[in-house]
Motif scaffolding. Sequence first.
Motif, PDB file in Angstrom:
ATOM      1  N   VAL A  62       0.613  -1.167   0.241  1.00 55.05           N
ATOM      2  CA  VAL A  62       0.379  -0.089   0.109  1.00 55.05           C
ATOM      3  C   VAL A  62       0.918   1.190   0.066  1.00 55.05           C
ATOM      4  O   VAL A  62       0.245   2.270  -0.795  1.00 55.05           O
ATOM      5  N   HIS A  63       1.870   1.302   0.360  1.00 56.32           N
ATOM      6  CA  HIS A  63       2.829   2.213   1.102  1.00 56.32           C
ATOM      7  C   HIS A  63       4.157   2.102   0.481  1.00 56.32           C
ATOM      8  O   HIS A  63       5.217   3.271   0.487  1.00 56.32           O
ATOM      9  N   GLY A  64       4.003   1.358  -0.521  1.00 57.69           N
ATOM     10  CA  GLY A  64       5.540   0.881  -0.732  1.00 57.69           C
ATOM     11  C   GLY A  64       6.387   1.470  -2.400  1.00 57.69           C
ATOM     12  O   GLY A  64       4.782   2.096  -2.051  1.00 57.69           O
ATOM     13  N   PRO A  65       7.332   1.273  -2.917  1.00 55.24           N
ATOM     14  CA  PRO A  65       7.726   1.455  -3.751  1.00 55.24           C
ATOM     15  C   PRO A  65       6.218   1.847  -5.183  1.00 55.24           C
ATOM     16  O   PRO A  65       6.368   2.755  -5.981  1.00 55.24           O
ATOM     17  N   ALA A  66       5.978   0.920  -5.287  1.00 57.01           N
ATOM     18  CA  ALA A  66       4.705   0.486  -5.991  1.00 57.01           C
ATOM     19  C   ALA A  66       3.317   0.188  -6.297  1.00 57.01           C
ATOM     20  O   ALA A  66       2.883  -1.070  -5.708  1.00 57.01           O
ATOM     21  N   PRO A  67       2.897   0.865  -4.947  1.00 56.66           N
ATOM     22  CA  PRO A  67       1.286   0.824  -4.199  1.00 56.66           C
ATOM     23  C   PRO A  67       0.176   0.449  -5.391  1.00 56.66           C
ATOM     24  O   PRO A  67      -0.937   0.271  -5.482  1.00 56.66           O
ATOM     25  N   ASP A  68       0.584   1.204  -6.839  1.00 53.36           N
ATOM     26  CA  ASP A  68      -0.209   1.122  -7.919  1.00 53.36           C
ATOM     27  C   ASP A  68      -0.774  -0.466  -8.888  1.00 53.36           C
ATOM     28  O   ASP A  68      -1.765  -0.628  -9.206  1.00 53.36           O
ATOM     29  N   THR A  69       0.733  -1.393  -7.625  1.00 49.69           N
ATOM     30  CA  THR A  69       0.586  -2.781  -8.336  1.00 49.69           C
ATOM     31  C   THR A  69       0.381  -4.043  -7.471  1.00 49.69           C
ATOM     32  O   THR A  69       0.458  -4.700  -7.069  1.00 49.69           O
ATOM     33  N   THR A  70      -0.874  -3.583  -6.266  1.00 50.79           N
ATOM     34  CA  THR A  70      -0.861  -4.199  -5.361  1.00 50.79           C
ATOM     35  C   THR A  70      -1.666  -5.339  -6.351  1.00 50.79           C
ATOM     36  O   THR A  70      -2.512  -5.385  -6.378  1.00 50.79           O
ATOM     37  N   PRO A  71      -0.534  -6.908  -6.096  1.00 54.37           N
ATOM     38  CA  PRO A  71      -1.661  -7.941  -5.520  1.00 54.37           C
ATOM     39  C   PRO A  71      -3.221  -8.187  -5.401  1.00 54.37           C
ATOM     40  O   PRO A  71      -3.116  -8.227  -4.433  1.00 54.37           O
ATOM     41  N   SER A  72      -4.009  -8.587  -6.212  1.00 51.65           N
ATOM     42  CA  SER A  72      -5.115  -8.376  -6.377  1.00 51.65           C
ATOM     43  C   SER A  72      -5.730 -10.559  -5.524  1.00 51.65           C
ATOM     44  O   SER A  72      -6.199 -11.064  -5.648  1.00 51.65           O
ATOM     45  N   GLY A  73      -4.703 -11.775  -6.454  1.00 48.77           N
ATOM     46  CA  GLY A  73      -4.137 -12.546  -6.107  1.00 48.77           C
ATOM     47  C   GLY A  73      -3.219 -13.127  -5.806  1.00 48.77           C
ATOM     48  O   GLY A  73      -2.332 -12.364  -5.182  1.00 48.77           O
ATOM     49  N   ALA A  74      -2.693 -14.583  -5.873  1.00 52.18           N
ATOM     50  CA  ALA A  74      -1.612 -14.974  -5.356  1.00 52.18           C
ATOM     51  C   ALA A  74       0.048 -14.915  -5.831  1.00 52.18           C
ATOM     52  O   ALA A  74       0.016 -13.884  -7.115  1.00 52.18           O
ATOM     53  N   VAL A  75       0.332 -15.284  -4.918  1.00 51.63           N
ATOM     54  CA  VAL A  75       2.055 -14.463  -5.795  1.00 51.63           C
ATOM     55  C   VAL A  75       2.600 -16.281  -6.111  1.00 51.63           C
ATOM     56  O   VAL A  75       2.493 -16.518  -5.020  1.00 51.63           O
ATOM     57  N   LEU A  76       3.093 -16.522  -7.093  1.00 54.54           N
ATOM     58  CA  LEU A  76       3.575 -18.063  -7.413  1.00 54.54           C
ATOM     59  C   LEU A  76       4.876 -18.000  -7.646  1.00 54.54           C
ATOM     60  O   LEU A  76       5.100 -17.098  -8.571  1.00 54.54           O
ATOM     61  N   LEU A  77       5.834 -18.748  -7.011  1.00 56.45           N
ATOM     62  CA  LEU A  77       7.501 -18.922  -7.045  1.00 56.45           C
ATOM     63  C   LEU A  77       7.397 -19.905  -7.730  1.00 56.45           C
ATOM     64  O   LEU A  77       7.646 -20.756  -6.931  1.00 56.45           O
ATOM     65  N   ARG A  78       7.689 -20.847  -8.837  1.00 56.39           N
ATOM     66  CA  ARG A  78       7.839 -21.585  -9.879  1.00 56.39           C
ATOM     67  C   ARG A  78       9.219 -22.150  -9.715  1.00 56.39           C
ATOM     68  O   ARG A  78      10.353 -21.346  -9.800  1.00 56.39           O
ATOM     69  N   ASP A  79       9.508 -23.457  -9.587  1.00 57.99           N
ATOM     70  CA  ASP A  79      10.803 -24.394 -10.064  1.00 57.99           C
ATOM     71  C   ASP A  79      12.114 -23.979  -9.240  1.00 57.99           C
ATOM     72  O   ASP A  79      12.755 -23.352  -9.562  1.00 57.99           O
ATOM     73  N   ILE A  80      11.732 -23.580  -7.601  1.00 52.67           N
ATOM     74  CA  ILE A  80      12.724 -23.534  -7.216  1.00 52.67           C
ATOM     75  C   ILE A  80      13.330 -24.877  -7.160  1.00 52.67           C
ATOM     76  O   ILE A  80      12.701 -26.316  -5.947  1.00 52.67           O
ATOM     77  N   VAL A 107       4.840  -7.331   1.075  1.00 50.43           N
ATOM     78  CA  VAL A 107       4.817  -9.043   0.311  1.00 50.43           C
ATOM     79  C   VAL A 107       6.475  -8.889   0.643  1.00 50.43           C
ATOM     80  O   VAL A 107       6.785  -8.365   1.661  1.00 50.43           O
ATOM     81  N   VAL A 108       7.216  -9.462  -0.091  1.00 55.33           N
ATOM     82  CA  VAL A 108       8.551  -9.990   0.644  1.00 55.33           C
ATOM     83  C   VAL A 108       9.206 -10.345  -0.694  1.00 55.33           C
ATOM     84  O   VAL A 108       8.158 -10.461  -1.651  1.00 55.33           O
ATOM     85  N   GLY A 109      10.757 -10.179  -0.902  1.00 54.95           N
ATOM     86  CA  GLY A 109      11.259  -9.880  -2.396  1.00 54.95           C
ATOM     87  C   GLY A 109      11.208 -11.713  -2.799  1.00 54.95           C
ATOM     88  O   GLY A 109      11.449 -12.324  -1.438  1.00 54.95           O
ATOM     89  N   LEU A 110      11.748 -11.822  -3.497  1.00 50.73           N
ATOM     90  CA  LEU A 110      11.068 -13.194  -4.147  1.00 50.73           C
ATOM     91  C   LEU A 110      12.054 -13.921  -3.759  1.00 50.73           C
ATOM     92  O   LEU A 110      11.888 -15.249  -4.115  1.00 50.73           O
ATOM     93  N   GLY A 111      12.848 -12.751  -3.473  1.00 51.57           N
ATOM     94  CA  GLY A 111      14.555 -13.679  -3.820  1.00 51.57           C
ATOM     95  C   GLY A 111      14.438 -14.861  -2.012  1.00 51.57           C
ATOM     96  O   GLY A 111      15.584 -15.256  -1.810  1.00 51.57           O
ATOM     97  N   ALA A 112      13.965 -13.390  -1.304  1.00 53.23           N
ATOM     98  CA  ALA A 112      13.496 -14.586   0.194  1.00 53.23           C
ATOM     99  C   ALA A 112      12.904 -15.858  -0.007  1.00 53.23           C
ATOM    100  O   ALA A 112      13.453 -16.582   0.938  1.00 53.23           O
ATOM    101  N   LEU A 113      12.223 -16.869  -0.814  1.00 56.69           N
ATOM    102  CA  LEU A 113      11.718 -17.426  -1.170  1.00 56.69           C
ATOM    103  C   LEU A 113      12.394 -19.117  -0.655  1.00 56.69           C
ATOM    104  O   LEU A 113      13.002 -19.859   0.002  1.00 56.69           O
TER     105      LEU A 113
END
Length: 197
Positions: A62-80, A107-113
Amino acid sequence: MAVDRERVSALVRDLLVAIGEDPDRPGLRMSPQRVADLYADEFFAGLGEDAAAPLRRTISVVHGPAPDTTPSGAVLLRDIRFRSVCEHHLLPFAGRAHIAYLPGEQVVGLGALPKVVDILAARPQVQERLGEQIADTIAGALDCRGVLVVMDAVHQCVTMRGGRQPDAATVTIAARGALADPAARAELIALIGREGA
């Protein structure tokens, strides 16, 4: 608790003697120390580490660097990609983890997962528990409405011993919150299986 390299090295030397080998022959002379270093630096480096530590740095949607990109669904990181050591026979298993979460305000940076996966996989494990631990860590550390962890791995205890099934793979699912409902996670399961999504 750190791996005791000296003790592991001595025990590997004893193991070599117990199987009828000469630990002083040139090909094996360095093996006890190599195994001790492998265990300490790679295979069991996650022992004593806090798996939630990589998730402590979050970004406000909401208050981060890109508040207009709030995810409406899931964040998915495949093939780790991951590898671990089965606690039953101390043989490796390796594969891919797929992680999805429904974010709340953070949210968390994708590299954290992948870091969470790496820490938890670097312990004597079974795949079923590994997926559950990843799901619990993410659900407990992030402000999220649901978590899904799908793991697909090949186990050397299946491919190299007993029935020797070289093409057998094991798939496990761990889910928390809103994604514990099979209907709610169906779309994510389909995306995980889709080529080049």
